[in-house]
Design a protein around this motif. Structure first.
Motif, mmCIF file in Angstrom:
data_model
loop_
_atom_site.group_PDB
_atom_site.id
_atom_site.type_symbol
_atom_site.label_atom_id
_atom_site.label_comp_id
_atom_site.label_asym_id
_atom_site.label_seq_id
_atom_site.Cartn_x
_atom_site.Cartn_y
_atom_site.Cartn_z
ATOM 1 N N THR A 440 51.822 33.185 -21.356
ATOM 2 C CA THR A 440 50.546 32.640 -20.886
ATOM 3 C C THR A 440 50.287 32.948 -19.421
ATOM 4 O OG1 THR A 440 51.716 30.547 -20.518
ATOM 5 C CG2 THR A 440 50.455 30.759 -22.565
ATOM 6 N N ALA A 441 51.360 33.245 -18.660
ATOM 7 C CA ALA A 441 51.171 33.521 -17.233
ATOM 8 C C ALA A 441 50.324 34.757 -17.001
ATOM 9 C CB ALA A 441 52.526 33.674 -16.543
ATOM 10 N N SER A 442 50.334 35.706 -17.924
ATOM 11 C CA SER A 442 49.545 36.941 -17.777
ATOM 12 C C SER A 442 48.271 36.895 -18.604
ATOM 13 C CB SER A 442 50.378 38.150 -18.195
ATOM 14 O OG SER A 442 50.843 38.014 -19.528
ATOM 15 N N SER A 446 46.365 30.341 -17.284
ATOM 16 C CA SER A 446 47.793 30.000 -17.220
ATOM 17 C C SER A 446 47.944 28.526 -16.872
ATOM 18 C CB SER A 446 48.505 30.857 -16.167
ATOM 19 O OG SER A 446 49.873 30.495 -16.063
ATOM 20 N N LEU A 451 54.404 26.291 -17.493
ATOM 21 C CA LEU A 451 55.338 27.022 -16.645
ATOM 22 C C LEU A 451 56.708 26.339 -16.649
ATOM 23 C CD1 LEU A 451 52.991 27.739 -13.604
ATOM 24 C CD2 LEU A 451 53.739 29.380 -15.349
#
Length: 578
Positions: A440-442, A446, A451
């Motif tokens: 999901t960070a990319s 996000s 995280l």
């Protein structure tokens, strides 16, 4: 004591009848309405508690309600109500707190099983309808007890006691196997007698009476050892007026008034069993304080009727200590146990409960005449003092470092006092390594909560250390509070006094509701015939409070505003002994 128990019990019969719901069209018909919310519950503090009162009155020949037909009818209606209130899975739901609750069911079972035993011993055929409903409730509860879990440490022993009672009724060996599963977790009591929740007002007594029943019903006399240890510890946790020390509790009795009445049943039984004068003294104090019946699971009058030998007990009553200086848990290897927490695998999280890492933290107690002192660690307050009617309920240090009260972590005895220290750490958290980031960070969004924050590197770790030295003086105590943090931090040192006294002297100014700035000078707090005098005020900043540090609304609090670094000394003087 027996005569008092009869009188107290009789005195509460009518109130229960007045609160019973007699509308046959109500879903709560036959239940007894809760004083606070008006709803009837099938709980150990609700309808079943009143049922215990009525059952005792009906079978006690010395009660003015002995074989009272109207009361018998009311008890029969209540017994029918609790069966209707029970779910198909055998549990009950006290709707103000829990739903389909095995531990609340277990509390009720322990009380109802004792009621059933009392009524079965009494030869009166008119009670049979009540007995049938009690048996029905208890038999149906087995399903919830066999499959159900708990929230808190003491619930485990409530469940083992309930499992034992239902096993005695049904003979179902699965109930014993389930109790053994709970007992296999081990007993959470220190050598000095402290239970996990450090709840002198409520849950110590719960654990004691429930382990007593468990020991009896399962034939495990070794389970009485922690009960004895806790009763011996409690002898040092009583103020001169009989009030219990609750200044460091981990449960809802924290800072509230409680007496020793909840220990009456278990201490009476243990005094007779062990022929122990100290336990007899605790029982006598609990009995003197008893002015209303306890919950159905801990009703002292039922205990006296089920154990008639208590009425004739010849144990010589000893004296409770009133001049002492002791440290509870001073030798408990708490650091060693805490060091194993990471290996437990729960990551410091527990749901619908608490881990209670403060378990086994040292507490110092001193008594001399009408003066009672408590020095505490791992709680918001580190010092409390009672001097007759004058009550300094707590002294606290709060800081903007890790906003809120600073808990003292360590306690050491000095020749004429105590040394306490509290350390807090606070850092910052770097970026997560690229190869550890989630998909999901990319993505287009996000979310922060996806995280892996546990993988962040800690940076700029800071430490805040406060040291407190408490020294007995000729006329009271001297309190020295120090922090050598060179950076400027907002701190407050607060003195929480009882609401019943009045202040005189010193320079005081309004802060928040219930609090005043103590800027300088000597302040005398007077209540009744006694006073406590303190000097050492300061006002180095104007903050009315520290975020995260709230003061009790029903007390009077003086706040001293200081900036780091500081080294403040307060002299606390007491009125002469009368």
């Amino acid at each position: 004591m027996y005569k008092k128990l009869v009188a107290v019990n009789d005195g509460w019969v009518r109130q229960g009848m007045d609160n019973q719901i007699m509308d046959s069209g109500s879903r709560f018909y036959g239940g007894v309405a809760d004083h606070d919310n008006g709803i009837a519950w099938a709980t150990h503090t609700g309808t079943t508690a009143v049922m215990s009162i009525w059952a005792c009155a009906l079978v006690c020949e010395d009660s003015r309600y002995y074989h009272d037909e109207l009361l018998r009818e009311r008890l029969e209606l209540a017994a029918a109500f609790i069966v209707r209130a029970q779910h198909e899975d055998g549990s009950i739901s006290p709707g103000w707190t829990n739903m389909h609750s095995p531990p609340d069911t277990a509390f009720a079972v322990v009380g109802l099983a004792q009621q059933l035993e009392l009524l079965e011993r009494h030869d009166w055929s008119a009670l049979e309808g009540i007995r049938v409903n009690l048996r029905t409730f208890l038999q149906r509860s087995a399903q919830a007890l066999l499959t159900g879990g708990c929230h808190t440490p003491n619930h485990r022993w409530v469940l083992t006691a309930a499992l034992g009672f239902v096993h005695r009724l049904t003979g179902n060996e699965k109930l014993i196997a389930r109790a053994d599963q709970w007992l296999a977790e081990g007993i959470d009591c220190t050598e000095d007698g402290e239970w996990t929740e450090r709840s002198n007002g409520i849950y110590n007594g719960v654990s004691d009476i429930m382990l007593f029943h468990t020991a009896e019903l399962l034939g495990r006399p070794e389970l009485l050892a922690p009960v004895r240890r806790n009763l011996r510890m409690m002898a040092y946790l009583i103020h001169p007026d009989g009030e219990v020390v609750t200044d460091y509790s981990g449960r809802q009795d924290f800072g509230h008034k409680f007496d020793m009445s909840s220990y009456f049943q278990v201490s009476s039984i243990m005094a007779h069993r062990d022929q122990d004068p100290l336990f007899a003294a605790i029982a006598a104090l609990g009995g003197e304080a008893l002015d209303r019946p306890d919950a159905s699971s801990n009703n002292g009058f039922i205990g006296y009727l089920l154990y008639p030998e208590l009425q004739k007990s010849s144990v010589e009553r000893g004296s409770l200590p009133d001049h002492y200086r002791v440290v509870i848990n001073g030798q408990f290897p708490r650091a060693r146990y805490l060091s194993g927490m990471d290996a437990a695998g729960h990551g410091g999280k527990i749901y619908h409960s608490r881990l209670h890492p403060e378990f086994g933290a040292p507490v110092a107690r001193q008594r001399e005449g009408k003066t009672s002192v408590t020095v505490m660690t791992e709680t918001n307050s580190f010092f409390a003092l009672r001097h007759g009617d004058a009550r300094l309920l707590g002294v606290q240090v709060s800081s903007s470092f890790e906003p809120g009260f600073i808990k003292m972590n360590e306690l050491a005895q000095l020749e004429s006092g105590y040394l306490l220290s509290g350390t807090e750490t606070k850092g910052y958290y770097g970026p997560i390594a690229g190869d550890r980031l989630p998909v999901t960070a990319s993505g287009p969004v996000s979310p922060w909560y996806l995280l892996p924050h546990q993988l962040r590197e800690v940076t700029h770790l800071q430490e805040h250390h406060v040291q407190i030295e408490l020294t007995e003086s000729q006329d009271g105590w001297q309190l020295r509070v120090r922090c050598d943090k060179p950076d400027v931090l907002l701190n407050q040192i607060s003195f929480v006094f009882g609401k019943d006294g009045a202040f005189a002297g010193g320079e005081l100014a309004p802060a928040e509701t219930g609090t005043q700035f103590w800027k300088e000078g000597t302040v005398r707090y007077t209540a009744g015939n006694e006073w406590i005098e303190v000097d050492g005020g300061a006002h180095e900043h104007r903050a009315r409070s520290i975020r995260g540090a709230s003061f009790p609304a029903d007390c009077q609090t003086l706040v001293v505003n200081v900036l780091t670094p500081y080294d403040k000394t307060f002299d606390i003087r007491l009125s002469p002994a009368r």
